[in-house]
Design a protein around this motif. Structure first.
Motif, PDB file in Angstrom:
ATOM      1  N   VAL A 114       0.813  -1.219   0.000  1.00 40.82           N
ATOM      2  CA  VAL A 114       0.000   0.000   0.000  1.00 40.82           C
ATOM      3  C   VAL A 114       0.847   1.270   0.000  1.00 40.82           C
ATOM      4  CG1 VAL A 114      -1.706   1.337   1.296  1.00 40.82           C
ATOM      5  CG2 VAL A 114      -2.006  -1.137   0.999  1.00 40.82           C
ATOM      6  N   PRO A 115       1.880   1.390   0.876  1.00 38.99           N
ATOM      7  CA  PRO A 115       2.691   2.622   0.824  1.00 38.99           C
ATOM      8  C   PRO A 115       3.347   2.851  -0.533  1.00 38.99           C
ATOM      9  CG  PRO A 115       3.084   1.450   2.873  1.00 38.99           C
ATOM     10  CD  PRO A 115       2.277   0.539   2.010  1.00 38.99           C
ATOM     11  N   ASP A 157      13.250   5.247  -4.964  1.00 41.16           N
ATOM     12  CA  ASP A 157      13.734   5.696  -3.659  1.00 41.16           C
ATOM     13  C   ASP A 157      13.001   4.951  -2.551  1.00 41.16           C
ATOM     14  OD1 ASP A 157      13.874   7.450  -1.197  1.00 41.16           O
ATOM     15  OD2 ASP A 157      15.113   8.673  -2.527  1.00 41.16           O
ATOM     16  N   HIS A 158      11.687   4.825  -2.671  1.00 41.57           N
ATOM     17  CA  HIS A 158      10.899   4.124  -1.658  1.00 41.57           C
ATOM     18  C   HIS A 158      11.362   2.676  -1.507  1.00 41.57           C
ATOM     19  CE1 HIS A 158       7.244   2.966   0.612  1.00 41.57           C
ATOM     20  NE2 HIS A 158       7.313   1.850  -0.111  1.00 41.57           N
ATOM     21  N   ASN A 181      18.497  14.619  -4.142  1.00 38.87           N
ATOM     22  CA  ASN A 181      19.709  13.942  -3.680  1.00 38.87           C
ATOM     23  C   ASN A 181      19.401  12.660  -2.931  1.00 38.87           C
ATOM     24  OD1 ASN A 181      18.615  15.312  -1.459  1.00 38.87           O
ATOM     25  ND2 ASN A 181      20.617  15.636  -0.510  1.00 38.87           N
ATOM     26  N   GLY A 182      18.138  12.227  -2.934  1.00 39.18           N
ATOM     27  CA  GLY A 182      17.699  11.069  -2.177  1.00 39.18           C
ATOM     28  C   GLY A 182      16.972  11.516  -0.921  1.00 39.18           C
ATOM     29  N   THR A 183      15.925  10.804  -0.553  1.00 37.66           N
ATOM     30  CA  THR A 183      15.178  11.176   0.642  1.00 37.66           C
ATOM     31  C   THR A 183      16.049  11.047   1.888  1.00 37.66           C
ATOM     32  OG1 THR A 183      14.344   8.922   0.860  1.00 37.66           O
ATOM     33  CG2 THR A 183      12.955  10.495  -0.337  1.00 37.66           C
ATOM     34  N   ILE A 195      19.324   2.628  -8.574  1.00 35.33           N
ATOM     35  CA  ILE A 195      19.724   3.378  -7.387  1.00 35.33           C
ATOM     36  C   ILE A 195      21.186   3.099  -7.089  1.00 35.33           C
ATOM     37  CG2 ILE A 195      19.477   3.589  -4.886  1.00 35.33           C
ATOM     38  CD1 ILE A 195      17.277   5.042  -6.271  1.00 35.33           C
ATOM     39  N   GLY A 196      21.992   4.151  -7.161  1.00 36.13           N
ATOM     40  CA  GLY A 196      23.379   4.098  -6.732  1.00 36.13           C
ATOM     41  C   GLY A 196      23.633   5.243  -5.777  1.00 36.13           C
ATOM     42  N   TRP A 197      24.873   5.332  -5.298  1.00 33.05           N
ATOM     43  CA  TRP A 197      25.221   6.434  -4.407  1.00 33.05           C
ATOM     44  C   TRP A 197      26.721   6.645  -4.359  1.00 33.05           C
ATOM     45  CZ3 TRP A 197      22.870   1.917  -2.374  1.00 33.05           C
ATOM     46  CH2 TRP A 197      23.700   1.076  -1.646  1.00 33.05           C
TER      47      TRP A 197
END
Length: 379
Positions: A45-46, A257-258, A58-60, A228-230
């Protein structure tokens, strides 16, 4: 200025969705969103309620906090979330390099940074990993490549394509020499957590004040489609890399991101890495037994990490010719050694679902035996 194309990425992106068997991948079988949420014991659901607008560029805060927690002493302000680790590497090179700058790069390697640094006008000097030394570098070659005035040093650990993990001594020499000349040290650690056995590879983070670590969810986590990387770096550098990020992808998808934050919740993260190790330990013996069936055709060192095995073959036929025939005639995608700057090598990915992997090996065996036999019968 001559542009250096990224041959490996173009080869894979052109054909990987058009073949029946893809042995070119270097990660484990990707998860679905449903499977990830199931491992996490999380409701969908989220995710379904994520607004399809711009996410934090920049990412959450939640995601950057979970990434920072992986690096002792790091803060969320030192983390920049990027579109895959490839964008992190791009932003780093863009921030650091000007024409004529000296760069030292470990070879063989995933040649993104090799091409990027040259395309930014850098003077690139390699230091090599040596097969006869079980893919360890020579100390004198490290020191020679990282010459005074070097701006950037690039290493990949665990390593692609060999699956090798650098010894403590090699790591020490690389860090000390980088510090001696004042170079930035870019450590691509995207295969960290995909070890077949033993402890997780130690990060270069914290070993030197100018270390920049790059990682992501594509390889050890089985989540390449999230993109997704960083990077983790001193806060001032991260801020400057973020300014470059504003000119590229702006920010990650809110859905990615989620799901990345779900994956990096500590309990879930361990389950994902355990899954990857189970796949590697189930599949590698199958690949090793398969390679041995070719007699003395292949030589290799068992990889320590990653779903990749780097093999040398003795026949004189070129690897580019081999992989094209395998693709065209057997619908199997392999990676030629030339895409890592070495001839007479093939890289086999072994992270697929086991039954499909075994079917892929059977078809690959039929094709390779035909190619090698035809070559040996040539005048």
């Amino acid at each position: 200025m001559r542009f250096v194309p990224f041959d490996l990425e173009r080869w894979q992106s052109t054909w990987e969705t058009r073949v029946r068997f893809n042995l070119s991948e270097s990660g484990v079988q990707p998860l679905s969103a449903h499977e990830l949420l199931g491992i996490a014991g999380a409701s969908a659901v989220p995710l379904l309620e994520v607004r399809l607008g711009y996410s934090q560029s920049n990412g959450t805060d939640l995601l950057r906090g979970r990434i920072a927690a992986l690096y002792p002493g790091a803060s969320p302000e030192q983390v920049l979330v990027t579109t895959g680790s490839s964008e992190a590497n791009f932003a780093i090179c863009w921030r650091l390099l000007e024409p004529g700058d000296k760069v030292a790069i470990m070879l063989p390697n995933y040649l993104q940074t090799w091409g990027l640094t040259q395309n930014f006008g850098a003077d690139v000097r390699p230091f090599h990993l040596h097969e006869g030394q079980h893919w360890e570098p020579f100390a004198e070659e490290i020191r020679s490549a990282i010459a005074p005035g070097t701006k950037l040093v690039v290493v990949t650990n665990p390593h692609n394509p060999t699956g090798h993990m650098l010894s403590d001594e090699a790591r020490r020499i690389i860090v000390e020499r980088s510090a001696d000349v004042g170079a930035w040290l870019l450590a691509d650690e995207v295969y960290q957590g995909a070890e077949r056995d033993g402890p997780t590879t130690s990060s270069f983070w914290g070993s030197y004040e100018r270390v920049i670590v790059v990682n992501g969810l594509s390889k050890a986590y089985g989540l390449p489609g999230l993109r997704i990387g960083w990077l983790v770096a001193p806060a001032s550098f991260t801020a400057e890399a973020w300014a470059r990020h504003d000119y590229t992808t702006i920010g990650p998808s809110g859905i990615s991101d989620h799901l990345a934050a779900v994956a990096l919740e500590p309990r879930v993260r361990e389950k994902l890495l355990d899954r990857s190790r189970r796949i590697l330990n189930a599949n590698y013996p199958v690949l090793e037994e398969w390679l041995r069936r070719f007699g003395d055709t292949f030589t290799w060192h068992a990889p320590h990490a990653g779903a990749i095995c780097w093999t040398r073959y003795r026949q004189s036929v070129g690897a580019l010719q081999i992989v094209e025939k395998m693709r065209a005639e057997h619908s199997v995608l392999l990676v030629p050694g030339e895409h890592f700057g070495m001839s007479n090598y093939l890289r086999f990915g072994y992270g697929d679902e086991l039954q499909h992997f075994q079917e892929a090996l059977a078809e690959t065996e039929r094709g390779l035996k035909r190619i090698f036999t035809d070559r040996s019968d040539s005048p």
